[in-house]
Design a protein around this motif. Structure first.
Motif, mmCIF file in Angstrom:
data_model
loop_
_atom_site.group_PDB
_atom_site.id
_atom_site.type_symbol
_atom_site.label_atom_id
_atom_site.label_comp_id
_atom_site.label_asym_id
_atom_site.label_seq_id
_atom_site.Cartn_x
_atom_site.Cartn_y
_atom_site.Cartn_z
ATOM 1 N N ASP A 1 0.863 -1.263 -0.015
ATOM 2 C CA ASP A 1 -0.064 0.097 0.018
ATOM 3 C C ASP A 1 0.804 1.165 -0.055
ATOM 4 O O ASP A 1 0.392 2.391 -0.223
ATOM 5 C CB ASP A 1 -0.855 0.132 1.242
ATOM 6 C CG ASP A 1 -2.155 -1.077 0.929
ATOM 7 O OD1 ASP A 1 -2.254 -1.508 -0.193
ATOM 8 O OD2 ASP A 1 -2.827 -1.180 2.189
ATOM 9 N N GLU A 2 2.043 1.163 0.374
ATOM 10 C CA GLU A 2 3.007 2.147 0.406
ATOM 11 C C GLU A 2 2.991 2.868 -1.178
ATOM 12 O O GLU A 2 3.332 4.507 -1.186
ATOM 13 C CB GLU A 2 4.441 1.858 0.769
ATOM 14 C CG GLU A 2 5.470 2.756 0.491
ATOM 15 C CD GLU A 2 5.147 4.082 1.410
ATOM 16 O OE1 GLU A 2 5.507 5.208 1.165
ATOM 17 O OE2 GLU A 2 4.717 3.831 2.687
ATOM 18 N N ALA A 3 2.841 2.182 -2.132
ATOM 19 C CA ALA A 3 2.760 2.543 -3.560
ATOM 20 C C ALA A 3 1.746 3.661 -3.679
ATOM 21 O O ALA A 3 2.055 4.557 -4.474
ATOM 22 C CB ALA A 3 2.781 1.626 -4.387
ATOM 23 N N PHE A 4 0.879 3.673 -2.914
ATOM 24 C CA PHE A 4 -0.464 4.755 -2.918
ATOM 25 C C PHE A 4 -0.140 6.070 -2.088
ATOM 26 O O PHE A 4 -0.884 6.886 -2.355
ATOM 27 C CB PHE A 4 -1.772 4.095 -2.631
ATOM 28 C CG PHE A 4 -2.070 2.926 -3.611
ATOM 29 C CD1 PHE A 4 -2.507 3.152 -4.786
ATOM 30 C CD2 PHE A 4 -1.768 1.596 -3.203
ATOM 31 C CE1 PHE A 4 -2.542 2.015 -5.623
ATOM 32 C CE2 PHE A 4 -2.101 0.528 -4.037
ATOM 33 C CZ PHE A 4 -2.604 0.675 -5.073
ATOM 34 N N PHE A 5 0.886 6.180 -1.231
ATOM 35 C CA PHE A 5 1.011 7.271 -0.421
ATOM 36 C C PHE A 5 2.168 7.868 -1.103
ATOM 37 O O PHE A 5 3.095 7.510 -1.517
ATOM 38 C CB PHE A 5 1.439 6.585 1.037
ATOM 39 C CG PHE A 5 -0.015 5.872 1.694
ATOM 40 C CD1 PHE A 5 -0.584 7.296 2.401
ATOM 41 C CD2 PHE A 5 -0.352 4.742 1.516
ATOM 42 C CE1 PHE A 5 -1.700 6.654 3.156
ATOM 43 C CE2 PHE A 5 -1.380 4.546 2.205
ATOM 44 C CZ PHE A 5 -2.051 5.330 2.924
ATOM 45 N N GLY A 6 2.378 9.478 -0.500
ATOM 46 C CA GLY A 6 3.260 10.183 -1.289
ATOM 47 C C GLY A 6 2.851 10.771 -2.508
ATOM 48 O O GLY A 6 3.534 11.470 -3.185
ATOM 49 N N VAL A 7 1.624 10.323 -3.152
ATOM 50 C CA VAL A 7 1.311 10.776 -4.410
ATOM 51 C C VAL A 7 0.856 12.237 -4.282
ATOM 52 O O VAL A 7 0.893 13.194 -5.017
ATOM 53 C CB VAL A 7 0.062 9.823 -4.999
ATOM 54 C CG1 VAL A 7 -0.368 10.345 -6.411
ATOM 55 C CG2 VAL A 7 0.610 8.546 -5.180
ATOM 56 N N PHE A 8 0.031 12.560 -3.293
ATOM 57 C CA PHE A 8 -0.410 13.867 -2.692
ATOM 58 C C PHE A 8 0.148 14.503 -1.571
ATOM 59 O O PHE A 8 0.742 13.691 -0.608
ATOM 60 C CB PHE A 8 -2.120 13.896 -2.714
ATOM 61 C CG PHE A 8 -2.785 13.322 -3.975
ATOM 62 C CD1 PHE A 8 -2.727 14.093 -5.266
ATOM 63 C CD2 PHE A 8 -2.955 12.057 -3.885
ATOM 64 C CE1 PHE A 8 -3.312 13.669 -6.244
ATOM 65 C CE2 PHE A 8 -3.823 11.293 -4.902
ATOM 66 C CZ PHE A 8 -4.024 12.233 -6.227
ATOM 67 N N SER A 9 0.236 15.839 -1.621
ATOM 68 C CA SER A 9 1.050 16.473 -0.567
ATOM 69 C C SER A 9 0.262 16.293 0.850
ATOM 70 O O SER A 9 1.091 16.216 1.829
ATOM 71 C CB SER A 9 1.088 18.155 -0.437
ATOM 72 O OG SER A 9 -0.446 18.563 -0.693
ATOM 73 N N GLY A 10 -0.944 15.726 1.037
ATOM 74 C CA GLY A 10 -1.587 15.588 1.934
ATOM 75 C C GLY A 10 -1.514 14.020 2.708
ATOM 76 O O GLY A 10 -1.991 14.092 3.525
ATOM 77 N N ASP A 11 -0.783 13.392 1.929
ATOM 78 C CA ASP A 11 -0.881 11.851 2.246
ATOM 79 C C ASP A 11 0.320 11.538 3.398
ATOM 80 O O ASP A 11 1.522 11.571 3.336
ATOM 81 C CB ASP A 11 -0.295 11.016 1.097
ATOM 82 C CG ASP A 11 -1.332 10.832 0.025
ATOM 83 O OD1 ASP A 11 -2.399 11.238 0.273
ATOM 84 O OD2 ASP A 11 -1.087 10.339 -1.230
ATOM 85 N N ARG A 12 -0.378 11.364 4.608
ATOM 86 C CA ARG A 12 0.561 11.133 5.831
ATOM 87 C C ARG A 12 -0.339 10.211 6.675
ATOM 88 O O ARG A 12 -1.497 10.856 6.917
ATOM 89 C CB ARG A 12 1.362 12.074 6.319
ATOM 90 C CG ARG A 12 0.832 13.144 6.840
ATOM 91 C CD ARG A 12 1.600 14.386 7.575
ATOM 92 N NE ARG A 12 1.102 15.153 8.268
ATOM 93 C CZ ARG A 12 0.773 15.392 9.514
ATOM 94 N NH1 ARG A 12 1.059 14.346 10.196
ATOM 95 N NH2 ARG A 12 0.109 16.299 9.922
ATOM 96 N N ASP A 13 0.231 9.450 7.449
ATOM 97 C CA ASP A 13 -0.558 8.677 8.560
ATOM 98 C C ASP A 13 0.373 8.867 9.739
ATOM 99 O O ASP A 13 1.321 8.118 9.993
ATOM 100 C CB ASP A 13 -0.575 7.301 8.325
ATOM 101 C CG ASP A 13 -1.344 6.510 9.468
ATOM 102 O OD1 ASP A 13 -1.803 7.151 10.542
ATOM 103 O OD2 ASP A 13 -2.001 5.385 9.087
ATOM 104 N N PRO A 14 0.130 9.801 10.596
ATOM 105 C CA PRO A 14 0.800 9.957 12.091
ATOM 106 C C PRO A 14 1.305 8.818 12.574
ATOM 107 O O PRO A 14 2.054 8.768 13.524
ATOM 108 C CB PRO A 14 0.352 10.995 12.678
ATOM 109 C CG PRO A 14 -0.885 11.239 12.164
ATOM 110 C CD PRO A 14 -1.107 10.716 10.674
#
Length: 360
Positions: free
Chosen positions: A316-329
């Motif tokens: 699922d990491e492939a789907f994160f970092g695509v947009f500036s708001g993508d983060r899971d603290p």
């Protein structure tokens, strides 16, 4: 300027530059070994022989200054301040890598130290540096932005477009040409009618200087002048470093395009590490010189162990970092962290906050 330092200060600077060059050499030789062993996926391009450029340039820069690199960017990244652990984990495609295992060698980046990224596109860094320099002007800071590039990039459009832009807007950009005599697998003698590529800067009204790219002191001095000029509002500078890459274009390159033994001949006479050691003379004992090598080797061994013990990225990491708001603290290893997001702020243009470029 290094020559204007006191003898102890010059020695201290020389040792610091030598330490950086040795760390880069050990990293590059280690990458070569592990790539050939199948530990590193993708492609990797080595900068062995060019260490003095990365060391001399980055020794003048602050963490909040920006650099943009090339596909041959390991040395620049390490010299700018990225940890070797994070770099090796990235090259091993691990989740603990500086780009969480998704950038690899040719697209490694570390915004926390102002490293805007290596780039698989020749001449791809010019626009990034122009943007970072424009941002500094609009925010009224004294930050500078440095673009590393090779001789082949000067034959592409982005080189000319961005030099012109930075010149007419008087931006704090520094263009560092690593003229290593070959654009990929083609000699510059076959692609240019000029020996000194830096004369092209005159067409844009940008001052240029040529330095011995095997001499870390010479590179340091040239960048000290360029950064002082940029920070004071004097505009861009072009620095051509005459250097050489002691390996092929990529690891495994058969190098049919250059004379057999050419690299060995150059390194025998101009290895930047050997030259710096000789230049320091009795100020650096043989034992101290050996400690620099041992420290770098220990650091690399630790980085490899760290990478081997790190997990691969989750699917699922492939789907994160695509947009500036993508983060899971709640999952900082696998998601964009707030620290990294906030590190982007120094280079985020605020259109309208300054006079140059507003409204564009």
């Amino acid at each position: 300027m290094a020559n204007m330092l006191s003898a102890p200060a010059r020695t201290e600077l020389g040792v610091a530059l030598l330490r950086t060059m040795i760390r880069i050499r050990v990293l590059e030789e280690g990458i070569e070994k592990h790539f050939l062993a199948g530990d590193i996926p993708g492609f990797a391009h080595l900068s062995i022989g060019q260490e003095a450029v990365a060391a001399g340039v980055c020794a003048n820069l602050r963490a909040d200054d920006a650099i943009a690199s090339t596909h041959r960017g390991h040395g620049h990244t390490l010299a700018k301040g990225t940890s070797m652990r994070a770099m090796v984990a990235e090259l091993f495609a691990r989740a603990t890598g500086v780009c969480r295992g998704k950038g690899g060698s040719m697209h490694i980046a570390d915004f926390s130290v102002g490293m805007l990224g290596a780039n698989g596109v020749v001449a791809g860094g010019f626009g990034l540096v122009a943007g970072a320099a424009l941002s500094a002007v609009q925010r009224k800071t004294d930050q500078v932005a440095v673009c590393f590039f090779g001789d082949g990039a000067t034959n592409r459009g982005p080189f000319h477009e961005n030099l012109n832009l930075c010149a007419i807007w008087n931006l704090p950009a520094i263009f560092v040409l690593e003229n290593n005599r070959y654009a990929s697998t083609t000699s510059t003698a076959e692609t240019m009618k000029i020996a000194d590529v830096s004369i092209r800067a005159a067409g844009y009204g940008i001052p240029a200087t040529i330095v011995d790219g095997f001499d870390a002191f010479a590179v340091y001095d040239a960048l000290a002048a360029a950064t002082a000029r940029a920070r004071s509002g004097g505009g861009p500078t072009f620095v051509e470093c005459k250097t050489f890459r002691a390996r092929g274009h990529y690891i495994g390159d058969p190098e049919r395009y250059r004379r057999k033994g050419e690299a060995d001949d150059v390194m025998q006479s101009d290895d930047p590490i050997v030259r710096m050691q000789a230049g320091l003379g009795d100020a650096l004992s043989p034992d101290a010189f050996e400690r620099l090598w041992n420290d770098a080797r220990d650091e690399f061994a630790d980085a490899v162990a760290f990478a081997r013990n790190s997990p691969a990225p989750e699917r699922d990491e492939a789907f994160f970092g695509v947009f500036s708001g993508d983060r899971d603290p709640a999952d900082p290893v696998h998601r964009i962290e707030a620290r990294e997001r906030d590190a982007l702020v120094p280079f985020a243009p605020q259109v309208g906050s300054g006079s140059q470029g507003s409204g564009h």
